[in-house]
Structures are given as C-alpha cells and as structure tokens.
Design an enzyme around this catalytic site. Structure first.
Site, PDB file in Angstrom:
ATOM      1  N   HIS A 113      35.495  49.222  34.972  1.00  0.00           N
ATOM      2  CA  HIS A 113      35.798  48.953  36.230  1.00  0.00           C
ATOM      3  C   HIS A 113      37.303  49.313  36.639  1.00  0.00           C
ATOM      4  CE1 HIS A 113      35.904  46.212  40.090  1.00  0.00           C
ATOM      5  NE2 HIS A 113      35.021  46.944  40.254  1.00  0.00           N
ATOM      6  N   LYS A 115      41.024  50.990  37.452  1.00  0.00           N
ATOM      7  CA  LYS A 115      41.374  51.766  38.132  1.00  0.00           C
ATOM      8  C   LYS A 115      42.827  52.169  37.835  1.00  0.00           C
ATOM      9  CE  LYS A 115      38.160  50.080  41.031  1.00  0.00           C
ATOM     10  NZ  LYS A 115      37.314  48.895  40.985  1.00  0.00           N
ATOM     11  N   ASP A 120      52.848  61.892  33.207  1.00  0.00           N
ATOM     12  CA  ASP A 120      53.840  62.297  32.368  1.00  0.00           C
ATOM     13  C   ASP A 120      54.780  60.710  31.665  1.00  0.00           C
ATOM     14  OD1 ASP A 120      53.490  64.750  32.897  1.00  0.00           O
ATOM     15  OD2 ASP A 120      54.935  65.026  34.398  1.00  0.00           O
ATOM     16  N   HIS A 290      38.418  44.155  49.914  1.00  0.00           N
ATOM     17  CA  HIS A 290      38.145  44.703  48.300  1.00  0.00           C
ATOM     18  C   HIS A 290      39.317  44.346  47.384  1.00  0.00           C
ATOM     19  CE1 HIS A 290      37.055  47.871  45.343  1.00  0.00           C
ATOM     20  NE2 HIS A 290      35.803  47.536  45.577  1.00  0.00           N
ATOM     21  N   LYS A 292      42.189  42.666  44.952  1.00  0.00           N
ATOM     22  CA  LYS A 292      42.093  41.523  43.953  1.00  0.00           C
ATOM     23  C   LYS A 292      43.589  41.310  43.648  1.00  0.00           C
ATOM     24  CE  LYS A 292      38.935  44.901  43.052  1.00  0.00           C
ATOM     25  NZ  LYS A 292      37.665  44.480  43.926  1.00  0.00           N
ATOM     26  N   ASP A 297      54.185  30.773  43.967  1.00  0.00           N
ATOM     27  CA  ASP A 297      55.487  30.325  44.270  1.00  0.00           C
ATOM     28  C   ASP A 297      56.304  31.492  44.643  1.00  0.00           C
ATOM     29  OD1 ASP A 297      54.688  27.753  43.715  1.00  0.00           O
ATOM     30  OD2 ASP A 297      55.770  27.607  41.552  1.00  0.00           O
TER      31      ASP A 297
END
Length: 413
Positions: A113, A115, A120, A290, A292, A297
């Site tokens: 899952h 991404k 380089d 979608h 996350k 603080d």
C-alpha cells in the site's frame, strides 16, 4: 534496516493531484540516473498516461527506472501500456498478483500500500496519492482530498536504502521470533528533521502505530488527525481520550462523504466513545477524504500511506515520514483548520447514535470483530507473497518472495 532522525532536509507539503503530479513528473523529467516508483494504484487514465509518458521518456534517455505496483490495486493495465515501458527498459513488477475467482479479486489481505518515489538519491516523494484522475479536482464530486510531501536532503538516502533493500535479490536474515522496535526518539529536537517509518509483516509490524501512540502521550496543547479510514484498536482510542481528558485539544477529521459506505458505519460506531471523551470529531463533507496526516503541538507531523484501520496497522505494507519542523507543522495546521472551517461538520450530541441495547450490541460486536480482525486473518492458510516481473513480451515470470525478493537470476537488478 533501522532509520534514524535526519537533519537538514527540505520539506514541501503537496495537496491533491494539482500539486503532487506536476512535482513528480517534473522530477522524473529531470532524473539522470535512477527512478524507483511504487504505488498501490495506477490507472490507465489521463493521469496514468502522463506518468507513463514521463517514465518512458526517462528510460529512453538512459535512466534506470523500476516500478512496483500492487497486484490487487492495479490489476487492469493493458499489455500494450506495460509493454511499451518494458521495451524501453523499465523494470516493471507486480506485488503478489493472483488470478481472479469468478471475476473477483481474491488477494485482498497484506497488500503493498506504500506510495513512494525516489529520484537519483536527490528527491523523494511519500504520501497517500495513487496515480489516478480521482485525485484531480476536475474528476468531480468524487475527487479525493489527499496529501504527500516532497523531500530533499539526507532523508532521501534512507528512503533509497529502504527501497534497495526491498528489491528482488536483496535477502535478509529471517528470525522465528518477532522483534518490536520502540518508536525512535528524537533526542535533539530541531528543525527540518525527518524520520522514515514503515510497517511490514516482519520486524516492523507496529512501528507506525507506536509513533502515533507516543505522539498522543507527549502532546500538550493540540493534536489534529485527518485520516480516511479510521477504526484503530483500543490502545489508540484510549490514548486519544486520555490526551483529551488531560486538556489536549484533539481534532479528528474523518470522511463524511466516504468512497465506501462501510467506512462511515465503522467510524460512527466510535462517535459516542470519542465525543463523550472530549475528542472533537469533524466529518469532511466536500468530497471523499483520502489523506493520512496528523500533527501535534507546534513541531510534530506525519504524512504517508498508513490509514488508522486494521488493514494498514496490522496487515499492509505501509510507509510514513515523521517530521519535526515548525514551518511544516504550521503549513499543515493552516490547511487542516481551513478545511475544518470550510468543509467539515462537527459531530455533536444530536448526531450520536442513540444508546439503545441494539446499537450498543452492534457497536460492541463490530468493535471487537475489527479489533481482532488481523488475528483472524492470521488463521487463514499462509502463503508466501509473490512478485511478478513483466519482461517483453508481457508474460510475467513468477518469483517466490516474502520481502519482495527473488531467486530468479534472470530478473533485472
């Protein structure tokens, strides 16, 4: 592999496809030596074709490009689409592909899952966006709200090393016992500091959750969490309420217009517990959420692929970065407070499910089912995930792997 806090990084928040895709495609276009890209979903739509064109051009000018897609999330790319890339030299792999059963995908558990993009050893991207037009505002009311970060600096070396150690052929000693890693402590908090954390099914099974729990324990003033799929375990929920009860302002942004109806059902089972415990719950109503992300603080933040549900916390391969930086924290805070003000509805007493015996029974059953869901899945017959590399012609060669590795000597490095 164990990562440490890295200083001296450049960190840029990217919101939705309008900011993320141009940044990624530009970096690919400027790549000189190597590109590593992994994602859960790659669709053959306008966005997917732009990524295809960028990778194809890079490969044709001699850049080494490697792609890892999840076999469940990206099952429908055409042979022609993939062949054009592999013919140009792109190494193209699927994580744990399996044939459909009566037209249905069966490989739903323990997915890849993450991404991540690395260019380089100079630039890295990590977040929650896949490669799909669904992340563009032009997609319409179902367009997804999401976040990622662009990184430069020493942290990119850690992300590259993580990727290289998980490529085929990179074996690692396996232990029959499970090791649990404490959340890496930042002993000298400063600015522009980044830590890579990940979840796998070996030694890092709960690393991301441990960082969330540590953050909730250390919070003094405010915590904002925006998460698409929110149904964590009891430890997490208890830590949220405990922080709220000691005076920390807790804001939780979840889907109000979910892409899957069960998401709302699951989250609402927790409303009574959270709201009555002092947690401010906001339903994001503009479009499906979608993202996350979270902040604490004025210095701590996280961005990545991990939801706060049983799949992400206990089964899937995930990756986040933890960030200590006041400017980034404030940028993310301004963004999240902006969507709270413009596009969210706060859950109040009138929206709480009635406390009937039936609702209480449903909540208890659902909560305990989801709480023990990963353990239940663990009782299913075990299988070793496989990696399929597509070589021209597009006939996948299957290699047994656990960490995403192979013993096939014909696989490109």
């Amino acid at each position: 592999m164990k990562c440490s806090w890295r200083e001296g990084n450049k960190i840029q928040l990217l919101e939705n496809g309008e900011q993320y895709y141009p940044a990624v495609f530009k970096a690919i276009g400027e790549a000189q030596e190597r590109i590593i890209l992994e994602t859960f979903i790659w669709f053959e739509d306008d966005v997917g074709k732009q990524l295809h064109a960028a990778l194809l051009a890079a490969a044709q000018r001699g850049v080494k490009a490697e792609v890892l897609l999840d076999g469940y999330g990206s099952p429908d790319l055409s042979d022609e689409f993939v062949n054009e890339l592999t013919a140009a030299g792109v190494v193209f792999r699927y994580y744990d592909p399996r044939p459909r059963l009566f037209g249905m995908r069966t490989n739903v558990f323990r997915r890849m899952h993450r991404k991540i993009v690395v260019i380089d050893a100079r630039i890295a991207f990590i977040g929650g966006l896949n490669y799909s037009a669904e992340h563009m505002s032009s997609y319409g009311p179902e367009a997804k709200q999401d976040y990622a970060v662009r990184l430069e600096g020493p942290i990119v070396e850690d992300i590259l090393q993580f990727e290289l150690e998980n490529l085929p052929g990179q074996s690692a000693a396996r232990r029959w016992w499970r090791r649990h890693h404490k959340a890496e402590e930042n002993r000298q908090p400063g600015e522009a500091q980044v830590l890579l954390v990940w979840r796998d099914n070996e030694e890092h099974r709960d690393d991301i959750e441990r960082h969330y729990l540590k953050m909730l324990t250390q919070a003094r003033r405010e915590v904002i969490i925006a998460n698409a799929y929110f149904f964590p375990g009891y430890r997490f929920l208890h830590a949220l309420r405990k922080a709220a009860r000691r005076g920390v302002r807790i804001k939780l942004i979840i889907q109000g217009e979910p892409d899957m109806p069960i998401v709302r059902v699951g989250a609402r089972l927790l409303y009574n517990y959270l709201v009555k415990g002092g947690v401010q719950v906001f339903e994001y109503r503009r479009r499906p959420l979608h993202g996350k992300v979270a902040l604490m603080d004025d210095h701590w933040a996280t961005v990545g692929s991990s939801n706060l549900d049983p799949l992400s916390l206990s089964l899937n391969l995930e990756a986040n970065v933890i960030i200590h930086d006041r400017h980034f924290n404030q940028t993310l805070r301004d963004n999240l407070n902006g969507i709270i003000a413009a596009d969210c509805q706060q859950v109040d007493e009138t929206m709480l499910p009635k406390r009937t015996w039936w609702n209480l029974t449903k909540s208890v059953l659902a909560f305990h089912f989801l709480r023990h869901f990963p353990a239940l899945v663990g009782w299913l017959p075990a299988h070793t995930p496989r990696l399929a590399q597509v070589d021209p012609p597009a006939q996948p060669t299957m290699e047994t792997q656990d960490r995403v590795e192979t013993e096939n000597t014909g696989v490109k490095p």
